[in-house]
Enzyme design. Sequence first.
Site, short mmCIF file in Angstrom:
data_model
loop_
_atom_site.label_atom_id
_atom_site.label_comp_id
_atom_site.label_asym_id
_atom_site.label_seq_id
_atom_site.Cartn_x
_atom_site.Cartn_y
_atom_site.Cartn_z
N ARG A 49 -1.54 27.46 13.19
CA ARG A 49 -3.10 27.19 12.83
C ARG A 49 -3.29 25.85 12.34
O ARG A 49 -4.31 25.30 12.69
CB ARG A 49 -3.90 28.39 12.11
CG ARG A 49 -4.04 29.47 12.90
CD ARG A 49 -4.50 30.83 12.00
NE ARG A 49 -4.69 31.94 12.63
CZ ARG A 49 -4.65 33.14 12.53
NH1 ARG A 49 -4.55 33.46 11.01
NH2 ARG A 49 -4.76 34.08 13.22
N GLU A 54 -1.37 40.62 25.20
CA GLU A 54 -1.45 41.40 26.33
C GLU A 54 -2.77 41.41 27.10
O GLU A 54 -3.86 40.95 26.50
CB GLU A 54 -0.77 42.85 26.02
CG GLU A 54 0.61 42.90 25.47
CD GLU A 54 1.11 44.03 25.09
OE1 GLU A 54 0.23 45.09 25.46
OE2 GLU A 54 2.22 44.10 24.43
N GLU A 97 -14.46 33.67 15.58
CA GLU A 97 -14.61 34.99 15.06
C GLU A 97 -13.76 35.67 14.34
O GLU A 97 -14.03 36.13 13.37
CB GLU A 97 -15.43 35.88 16.18
CG GLU A 97 -16.64 35.26 16.90
CD GLU A 97 -16.62 33.94 17.78
OE1 GLU A 97 -17.36 33.26 18.03
OE2 GLU A 97 -15.22 33.86 18.32
N ARG A 101 -22.27 -0.40 26.21
CA ARG A 101 -23.42 -0.30 27.24
C ARG A 101 -24.89 -0.65 26.62
O ARG A 101 -25.09 -0.47 25.44
CB ARG A 101 -23.60 1.34 27.18
CG ARG A 101 -24.57 2.13 27.76
CD ARG A 101 -24.67 1.67 29.43
NE ARG A 101 -25.60 2.29 29.99
CZ ARG A 101 -26.04 2.22 31.47
NH1 ARG A 101 -25.50 1.28 32.03
NH2 ARG A 101 -26.97 2.94 32.09
N GLU A 135 -4.94 30.73 18.87
CA GLU A 135 -4.55 31.12 17.71
C GLU A 135 -5.40 31.79 16.72
O GLU A 135 -5.50 31.89 15.52
CB GLU A 135 -3.87 29.66 16.81
CG GLU A 135 -2.95 28.86 17.24
CD GLU A 135 -1.34 29.69 17.68
OE1 GLU A 135 -1.17 30.70 17.09
OE2 GLU A 135 -0.68 28.97 18.01
#
Length: 384
Positions: free
Chosen positions: A245, A126, A369, A270, A365
């Site tokens: 997860r 929310e 932290e 390259r 998900e």
Amino acid sequence: MTATDTELADELVGAIRSWVDREVVPNASDLEHADEFPQAMFAQMCEFGLFGATIPEAYGGLGLDATTYARIIEELSRGWMSLAGILNTHKIAATMIARYGTNEQRGRFLPRMCDGSVRSAFSLSEPDAGSDTRSIRCRAVPDGEEWVINGTKMWVTNGMRAQMVMLLARTPDDRITCFIVEKEPGPGADGLTVSRTIPKLGYKGLETVEMAYTDFRVPDANVLGGADGVGHGLAFALSALELGRINIAARAVGVAQAAFEAAMRYAQERETFGRPIYDHQAIGFKLAEMATKLHAARLMTYDAARRYDSGERIDLEAGMAKLFASEAAFEIASDALRIHGGNGYTEEYPVERYFRDTPLMIIGEGTSEIQKMVIARQLRDRYN
């Protein structure tokens, strides 16, 4: 898993890998930049049976183990991470019904969810309740044989196109209950509106929306788990998010694989100062670190999936895999962009897309932290 099961799993993953190389990789960037829903790819995913990947065969699913599912998500994300997003919230909802739904709910919803004819969204967050899941304010009040729902939900992936929403709301006893919201005949009917579509840095091609419920009615029959499920919605959701997860970790591995492969190709094509940039130690060492992180992320993801398959509780392992793989994917995509130099900053090369997509895995998900909080709590419980 038997040898035959392993062969079948390898065959399915191989078929999806070939399809991704043939159909997804050449078209993903154009669709992504246009923010266009990949309807043809969605239809092919239905043909593969991916929307019922881990659901029992009795309900029309494939009955795959989580390890095979993780491999499939990895392949899809290697082509275009948004394809895995089309699946994830749907699979969370289907897993919740398969585990905790009544027999009637399983029979009514799962077959249509498995064939893709009914797609689901998962609605927990929310405006003021993201990682803090216990702070949700969306309310459900009983009224006869129905529940009246009022509130606003954010970050609802697939919220526009889904025909069903797995909604978590607070009931008068101050507990959280899960409701199976049927949107048919469409959003806006009987008090349900998609109030806005949220523009995003990456993760394009599928919508992320805000949804508003105003006196929206849900019958008792759509309380997940029936009368016994009232008040247990958060526990149901957190259990299903273990698989979510694993999905995020596998997505991160897939995007990291794509970024690494792009960097390897470019570094060998390259040339500067008369030789491929791969031959410069600064680039070679960077690619070595990228490959090591990628390998570790993949092994951690598969380990969490195998433990899930064995029936273990995997809060710790899924949190570790999601944390490490998502951070590694961001670092690998960043390094791939650097190896490409100025070309990596243009839309002509896909590394800019990988760079924009990887932050989603760090946030989705549960942020990194939050994963560290979960991991720390589980470590204390295990070593107390």
